[in-house]
Write a protein that holds these residues in place. Structure first.
Motif, mmCIF file in Angstrom:
data_model
loop_
_atom_site.group_PDB
_atom_site.id
_atom_site.type_symbol
_atom_site.label_atom_id
_atom_site.label_comp_id
_atom_site.label_asym_id
_atom_site.label_seq_id
_atom_site.Cartn_x
_atom_site.Cartn_y
_atom_site.Cartn_z
ATOM 1 N N LEU A 8 0.861 -1.131 -0.065
ATOM 2 C CA LEU A 8 -0.170 -0.087 -0.171
ATOM 3 C C LEU A 8 1.001 1.154 -0.016
ATOM 4 C CD1 LEU A 8 -2.355 -1.177 3.011
ATOM 5 C CD2 LEU A 8 -3.028 -1.118 0.393
ATOM 6 N N SER A 9 0.738 2.235 -1.051
ATOM 7 C CA SER A 9 1.484 3.368 -0.816
ATOM 8 C C SER A 9 0.934 4.235 0.469
ATOM 9 C CB SER A 9 1.383 4.055 -2.303
ATOM 10 O OG SER A 9 -0.031 4.738 -2.246
ATOM 11 N N GLY A 10 1.694 4.827 0.752
ATOM 12 C CA GLY A 10 1.539 5.992 1.766
ATOM 13 C C GLY A 10 0.320 6.887 1.232
ATOM 14 N N GLU A 11 0.751 7.444 0.210
ATOM 15 C CA GLU A 11 -0.326 8.635 -0.496
ATOM 16 C C GLU A 11 -1.617 7.917 -0.502
ATOM 17 O OE1 GLU A 11 2.900 7.670 -1.669
ATOM 18 O OE2 GLU A 11 3.942 9.038 -2.331
ATOM 19 N N GLY A 48 3.900 2.004 2.498
ATOM 20 C CA GLY A 48 4.752 3.033 2.097
ATOM 21 C C GLY A 48 4.993 4.127 3.284
ATOM 22 N N GLY A 49 6.017 5.039 3.253
ATOM 23 C CA GLY A 49 5.812 6.207 4.211
ATOM 24 C C GLY A 49 5.415 7.609 3.736
ATOM 25 N N GLY A 50 5.205 7.622 2.546
ATOM 26 C CA GLY A 50 5.178 8.966 1.920
ATOM 27 C C GLY A 50 4.016 9.786 2.141
ATOM 28 N N SER A 134 14.508 0.907 -0.849
ATOM 29 C CA SER A 134 12.921 1.571 -0.618
ATOM 30 C C SER A 134 11.830 0.634 -0.078
ATOM 31 C CB SER A 134 12.485 1.995 -2.117
ATOM 32 O OG SER A 134 12.244 0.806 -2.590
ATOM 33 N N THR A 135 10.991 1.205 0.195
ATOM 34 C CA THR A 135 9.928 0.131 0.748
ATOM 35 C C THR A 135 9.307 -0.769 -0.339
ATOM 36 O OG1 THR A 135 7.793 1.723 0.396
ATOM 37 C CG2 THR A 135 8.873 1.792 2.608
ATOM 38 N N ASP A 136 9.508 -0.579 -1.589
ATOM 39 C CA ASP A 136 9.144 -1.408 -2.826
ATOM 40 C C ASP A 136 10.192 -2.525 -2.815
ATOM 41 O OD1 ASP A 136 7.227 0.170 -3.850
ATOM 42 O OD2 ASP A 136 8.298 1.184 -5.282
ATOM 43 N N THR A 137 11.365 -2.232 -2.602
ATOM 44 C CA THR A 137 12.406 -3.260 -2.502
ATOM 45 C C THR A 137 12.150 -4.122 -1.316
ATOM 46 O OG1 THR A 137 14.108 -1.919 -3.702
ATOM 47 C CG2 THR A 137 15.104 -3.933 -2.133
ATOM 48 N N GLY A 138 11.857 -3.449 -0.021
ATOM 49 C CA GLY A 138 11.382 -4.283 1.162
ATOM 50 C C GLY A 138 10.216 -5.212 0.794
ATOM 51 N N ALA A 139 9.323 -4.551 0.209
ATOM 52 C CA ALA A 139 8.060 -5.265 0.009
ATOM 53 C C ALA A 139 8.299 -6.662 -0.973
ATOM 54 C CB ALA A 139 6.977 -4.670 -0.641
ATOM 55 N N VAL A 140 9.125 -6.538 -1.985
ATOM 56 C CA VAL A 140 9.518 -7.807 -2.784
ATOM 57 C C VAL A 140 10.391 -8.527 -2.120
ATOM 58 C CG1 VAL A 140 10.860 -8.316 -4.981
ATOM 59 C CG2 VAL A 140 9.358 -6.146 -5.061
#
Length: 231
Positions: A8-11, A48-50, A134-140
């Motif tokens: 889930l994106s923070g935004e 995410g944390g955006g 990034s959180t994308d990398t962490g998620a994968v």
């Protein structure tokens, strides 16, 4: 699919406010995920944390410190969203790659799988625990570690485009694209490190708009209107 990781994106969590939390949006996500868990699907979540912090935009703070602030933003997000999930009737557990006192559990694959098999929705907060990822990398990474069938990428936009739709009104959305094409064309679905991890470990992605009505359930039921990223 029996086990998925939802990013889930923070935004997207902030809804129209663009910052902080939009409770109605978070409750809507929780209600959709509950439908999946009621059908026996195991769900892990990364946020995410955006909605709180984007360290890369700062030119005055050291990158390592900025990324650490971003990690803590995702911890706040996961604690909040996990409690919303509990409010709608699910059991949850938040894992971090570093100690957060009594707030979270320390991540290990065995503990995460045990929680999933116990029927909990699990949250992976704090990214990889290291700067420059990034959180994308962490998620994968977490999707690969828990052997998820796919990663669901819920964003503020409804898929992957050939250019930024916010800048180019003529941008064209892909219905399906390979992760190799995403890398070759430098499309900003996820960052390059995350894309390469997907490619090397054959982790497919489904990219869609969180704010589309019932989008998580529709994605899992086959009525998918986003972008399928194949490996």
């Amino acid at each position: 699919m029996k086990r998925v990781l939802l990013k889930l994106s923070g935004e997207a969590l902030a809804g129209e406010k663009k910052t902080g939390f939009d409770e109605a949006t978070c409750i809507g996500v929780a209600e959709q995920v509950k439908k999946l868990t009621d059908d026996g699907i195991q769900v892990a979540i990364v946020t995410g944390g955006g909605n709180f912090w984007r360290g890369r935009t700062s030119e005055t703070i050291d990158r390592t410190k900025a990324d650490q602030i971003g990690m803590l933003a995702t911890v706040m997000n996961c604690i909040y969203v996990s409690d919303i999930f509990r409010h709608v009737g699910m059991k949850t557990e938040v894992f971090t790659p570093f100690v957060c006192g009594a707030f979270t559990s320390l991540f290990s694959k065995d503990a995460a799988l045990e929680a999933l098999n116990a029927g909990k929705v699990i949250f992976f907060a704090g990214g990889t625990g290291h700067p420059y990822f990034s959180t994308d990398t962490g998620a994968v990474l977490r999707a690969i570690e828990i052997e998820a069938d796919a990663m669901l990428l819920a964003k503020a936009i409804d898929g992957i485009y050939d250019s930024d739709p916010k800048v180019n009104p003529q941008a064209v959305k892909y219905d399906e694209i390979s992760i190799q094409e995403v890398i070759d064309k430098k499309l900003a679905a996820v960052d390059l490190t995350a894309s390469i991890l997907c490619l090397e470990n054959k982790m497919p992605m489904l990219v869609f708009g969180l704010n589309e009505e019932n989008s998580i359930v529709e994605t899992m039921s086959g009525n998918f209107t986003g972008t399928k990223v194949t490996v």
